[in-house]
Design an enzyme around this catalytic site. Structure first.
Site, PDB file in Angstrom:
ATOM      1  N   TYR A  63       1.139  -1.280  -0.171  1.00  0.00           N
ATOM      2  CA  TYR A  63       0.373  -0.044   0.029  1.00  0.00           C
ATOM      3  C   TYR A  63       0.864   1.138  -0.015  1.00  0.00           C
ATOM      4  O   TYR A  63       0.384   1.773  -0.340  1.00  0.00           O
ATOM      5  CB  TYR A  63      -0.698  -0.094   1.008  1.00  0.00           C
ATOM      6  N   PRO A 116      -0.308  15.006   3.126  1.00  0.00           N
ATOM      7  CA  PRO A 116      -1.289  14.062   4.353  1.00  0.00           C
ATOM      8  C   PRO A 116      -0.712  12.283   3.380  1.00  0.00           C
ATOM      9  O   PRO A 116      -0.775  12.476   2.160  1.00  0.00           O
ATOM     10  CB  PRO A 116      -2.117  14.363   3.547  1.00  0.00           C
ATOM     11  N   GLN A 166      -6.715  18.462   4.636  1.00  0.00           N
ATOM     12  CA  GLN A 166      -7.125  17.439   3.743  1.00  0.00           C
ATOM     13  C   GLN A 166      -7.913  16.784   3.065  1.00  0.00           C
ATOM     14  O   GLN A 166      -8.248  16.154   4.273  1.00  0.00           O
ATOM     15  CB  GLN A 166      -5.471  16.566   3.279  1.00  0.00           C
ATOM     16  N   TYR A 168     -10.677  14.786   1.584  1.00  0.00           N
ATOM     17  CA  TYR A 168     -11.364  13.887   0.574  1.00  0.00           C
ATOM     18  C   TYR A 168     -12.650  13.747   0.569  1.00  0.00           C
ATOM     19  O   TYR A 168     -13.111  14.207   2.020  1.00  0.00           O
ATOM     20  CB  TYR A 168     -11.283  12.210   0.969  1.00  0.00           C
ATOM     21  N   HIS A 289      -0.586  12.494  -6.896  1.00  0.00           N
ATOM     22  CA  HIS A 289      -0.315  11.688  -5.729  1.00  0.00           C
ATOM     23  C   HIS A 289       0.595  10.525  -5.794  1.00  0.00           C
ATOM     24  O   HIS A 289       0.515   9.837  -4.961  1.00  0.00           O
ATOM     25  CB  HIS A 289      -1.681  10.767  -6.123  1.00  0.00           C
ATOM     26  N   ARG A 292       0.383   7.930  -7.975  1.00  0.00           N
ATOM     27  CA  ARG A 292      -1.132   6.724  -7.231  1.00  0.00           C
ATOM     28  C   ARG A 292      -2.384   6.987  -7.869  1.00  0.00           C
ATOM     29  O   ARG A 292      -3.344   6.572  -7.286  1.00  0.00           O
ATOM     30  CB  ARG A 292      -1.549   6.817  -5.372  1.00  0.00           C
ATOM     31  N   GLY A 343       6.081  12.717   0.672  1.00  0.00           N
ATOM     32  CA  GLY A 343       4.746  11.475   1.157  1.00  0.00           C
ATOM     33  C   GLY A 343       5.445  10.423   1.709  1.00  0.00           C
ATOM     34  O   GLY A 343       6.302   9.798   3.224  1.00  0.00           O
TER      35      GLY A 343
HETATM   36  C1  LIG Z   1       0.799   5.379   1.525  1.00  0.00           C
HETATM   37  C2  LIG Z   1       0.258   6.607   0.884  1.00  0.00           C
HETATM   38  C3  LIG Z   1      -0.927   7.079   1.193  1.00  0.00           C
HETATM   39  C4  LIG Z   1      -1.835   8.737   1.314  1.00  0.00           C
HETATM   40  N1  LIG Z   1      -2.627   9.351   1.180  1.00  0.00           N
HETATM   41  C5  LIG Z   1      -2.599  10.292   1.004  1.00  0.00           C
HETATM   42  C6  LIG Z   1      -4.361  10.743   1.304  1.00  0.00           C
HETATM   43  O1  LIG Z   1      -4.902  10.434   2.269  1.00  0.00           O
HETATM   44  N2  LIG Z   1      -4.978  11.968   1.370  1.00  0.00           N
HETATM   45  C7  LIG Z   1      -4.086  12.550  -0.210  1.00  0.00           C
HETATM   46  O2  LIG Z   1      -4.110  14.030  -0.197  1.00  0.00           O
HETATM   47  N3  LIG Z   1      -2.065  12.320  -0.646  1.00  0.00           N
HETATM   48  C8  LIG Z   1      -2.538  10.914   0.575  1.00  0.00           C
HETATM   49  N4  LIG Z   1      -1.517  10.442  -0.262  1.00  0.00           N
HETATM   50  C9  LIG Z   1      -0.425  11.351  -1.328  1.00  0.00           C
HETATM   51  C10 LIG Z   1       1.037  12.228  -0.818  1.00  0.00           C
HETATM   52  O3  LIG Z   1      -0.114  13.043  -0.023  1.00  0.00           O
HETATM   53  C11 LIG Z   1       1.617  12.571  -1.410  1.00  0.00           C
HETATM   54  O4  LIG Z   1       1.310  12.996  -2.840  1.00  0.00           O
HETATM   55  C12 LIG Z   1       2.585  11.244  -1.826  1.00  0.00           C
HETATM   56  O5  LIG Z   1       2.907  10.983  -1.407  1.00  0.00           O
HETATM   57  C13 LIG Z   1       3.743  12.290  -3.004  1.00  0.00           C
HETATM   58  O6  LIG Z   1       4.867  11.206  -2.943  1.00  0.00           O
HETATM   59  P1  LIG Z   1       5.690  10.775  -2.734  1.00  0.00           P
HETATM   60  O7  LIG Z   1       5.491   9.405  -1.357  1.00  0.00           O
HETATM   61  O8  LIG Z   1       6.813  10.281  -3.780  1.00  0.00           O
HETATM   62  O9  LIG Z   1       6.815  11.202  -1.744  1.00  0.00           O
HETATM   63  C14 LIG Z   1      -0.462   9.403   0.118  1.00  0.00           C
HETATM   64  C15 LIG Z   1       0.474   8.501  -0.035  1.00  0.00           C
HETATM   65  C16 LIG Z   1       0.774   7.126   0.190  1.00  0.00           C
HETATM   66  C17 LIG Z   1       2.251   6.881  -0.693  1.00  0.00           C
END
Ligand SMILES: Cc1cc2nc3c(=O)[nH]c(=O)nc-3n(C[C@H](O)[C@H](O)[C@H](O)COP(=O)(O)O)c2cc1C
Length: 393
Positions: A63, A116, A166, A168, A289, A292, A343
């Site tokens: 995840y 976040p 943040q 959703y 994201h 993702r 992140g």
């Molecule tokens: C495990 C995981 C959970 C995440 N959950 C959220 C979230 O709840 N809300 C959101 O806006 N972005 C979420 N993100 C995206 C991060 O806010 C961010 O955009 C991203 O991780 C940045 O890239 P990096 O992991 O390469 O630094 C998540 C990322 C990861 C890896």
């Protein structure tokens, strides 16, 4: 890509490079160091990836570390930095570097902020509380996810001040109002609406990891396919989140609903940057994201300049996605970003060592950024400009 140690990508590439170089071959053995005994032993933030993988069950690691489809956007984010080089200027007094960064009237110790990330109890029992304490200790901006495992109010207490929140968006407007009122009541100054997963996503590699996990997931989750039981910010809110019917009109409604600053996270184009400006959005986070959401997106470091151009200097532009080195952060600042989010790196630190791991990740990135600012003759953030870098054609 098959289930694979994605987070060790950098390390594998580096080892391959070392293996090909007779001069540097002796160094390769230095890469085979024993596992980190303490956060202080880490040289770079990616040193936390392997201890995190070892600390986590396969489904949680999957995840955390993976992207969507074939993980192309995830990998593109990392690769994007390699096409940008630095243009150091010499003989500038760099004896007093200054990383201070202002956002909406608050001054932070550095432009590096904590993105976040949902469900942090999946990575450490103290989850968002440990991150909040690390954010307080390092005077870092923390953005708390709607799908936080601990309630906002507890996180605010642990941190000493409310984080940014943040959003959703719930699928009903009544749910949105209820959530926004709660966030206001907790004293959050800024609401960050994430708009890049409204259409859903295909988290295929994470699913493959899940299938390799032999534990009974239903002990903690609502089904064998996951689904958190405990989402304290969505308590009492009917329906799901992320309405695919959302349009720019929802931005207007949110602006009317709250006096909090409104930031949109997940903007990647000049056109949307202009729309943000027209609809009174207070800041933008250029983000995909972390790879993702949509596959085959551009690296955020490549989307950043056109978004900066689209807002024409009227509102701050933040960015995240693949930042692993101080030089990466520097390249974003030179491309017009006001602040840079991480992140996975701080979650690797969290999974491996809790609060101390998060603190060390921030410390390493800040030290690297400080070094490159001094090396390039730009010891204050405002001195870093497009002239500080060269983009390969
Ligand atoms: C495990 C995981 C959970 C995440 N959950 C959220 C979230 O709840 N809300 C959101 O806006 N972005 C979420 N993100 C995206 C991060 O806010 C961010 O955009 C991203 O991780 C940045 O890239 P990096 O992991 O390469 O630094 C998540 C990322 C990861 C890896």
């Amino acid at each position: 890509m098959r289930p694979d140690d994605l987070a060790a990508l950098h390390r594998r590439q580096f080892l391959r490079f070392l293996a090909g170089s007779p001069l540097l071959a002796p160094l390769a053995s230095a890469q085979q160091l024993p596992p980190l005994a303490s956060p202080k032993d880490a040289f770079s933030v990616m040193d936390f990836a392997e201890p995190a993988r070892l600390a986590l069950p396969p489904a949680h690691w999957g995840y955390l570390a993976t992207g969507v489809d074939d993980n192309a956007t995830l990998e593109a984010n990392l690769a994007g930095f390699q096409r940008i080089q630095l243009r150091p200027r010499r003989l500038v007094d760099s004896s007093k570097p200054d990383l201070k960064t202002e956002l909406f009237g608050t001054v932070w110790d550095s432009p590096i902020f904590l993105c976040p990330v949902g469900h942090q109890k999946a990575f450490h029992p103290q989850g968002e509380l440990a991150v909040a304490r690390a954010a307080q200790k390092t005077a870092s901006l923390q953005v708390l996810s709607t799908v936080t495992a601990f309630p906002l109010e507890e996180v605010a207490k642990a941190r000493g001040t409310p984080p940014w929140f943040q959003l959703y968006m719930p699928t009903t407007w009544a749910g949105t109002e209820k959530l926004v009122r709660r966030v206001e009541a907790a004293g959050c100054p800024v609401l960050v609406w994430t708009v890049d997963v409204l259409a859903g996503r295909n988290a295929e590699t994470a699913e493959r990891f899940r299938l390799t996990d032999t534990r009974d997931c239903t002990l903690c989750h609502t089904s064998a396919r996951g689904g958190a039981r405990d989402l304290p910010m969505l308590d009492g809110i009917e329906g799901g989140i992320n309405p695919p019917s959302a349009t720019w009109e929802f931005v207007d409604r949110l602006k009317k609903l709250t006096a909090m600053k409104l930031v949109l996270k997940g903007i990647e184009t000049r056109e949307d940057a202009r729309l943000c400006r027209e609809h009174g959005v207070d800041a933008i986070v250029v983000s995909n994201h972390g790879g993702r959401a949509t596959e085959d997106s551009r690296p955020t470091i490549d989307s950043l300049p056109e978004v900066v151009d689209g807002v024409g200097g009227r509102i701050p532009v933040l960015v995240d996605g693949g930042f692993r080195r101080g030089t990466d952060v520097y390249k974003a600042l030179a491309s017009g970003a006001r602040a840079v989010g991480i992140g996975r790196p701080y979650i690797y630190g969290l999974a491996a060592f809790g609060q101390e791991g998060v603190e060390r990740v921030v410390e390493i990135l800040r030290a690297e950024l400080t070094l490159v600012m001094k090396q390039c003759g730009t010891p204050a953030i405002r001195q870093i400009t497009p002239n500080s870098i060269a983009r390969a054609r």
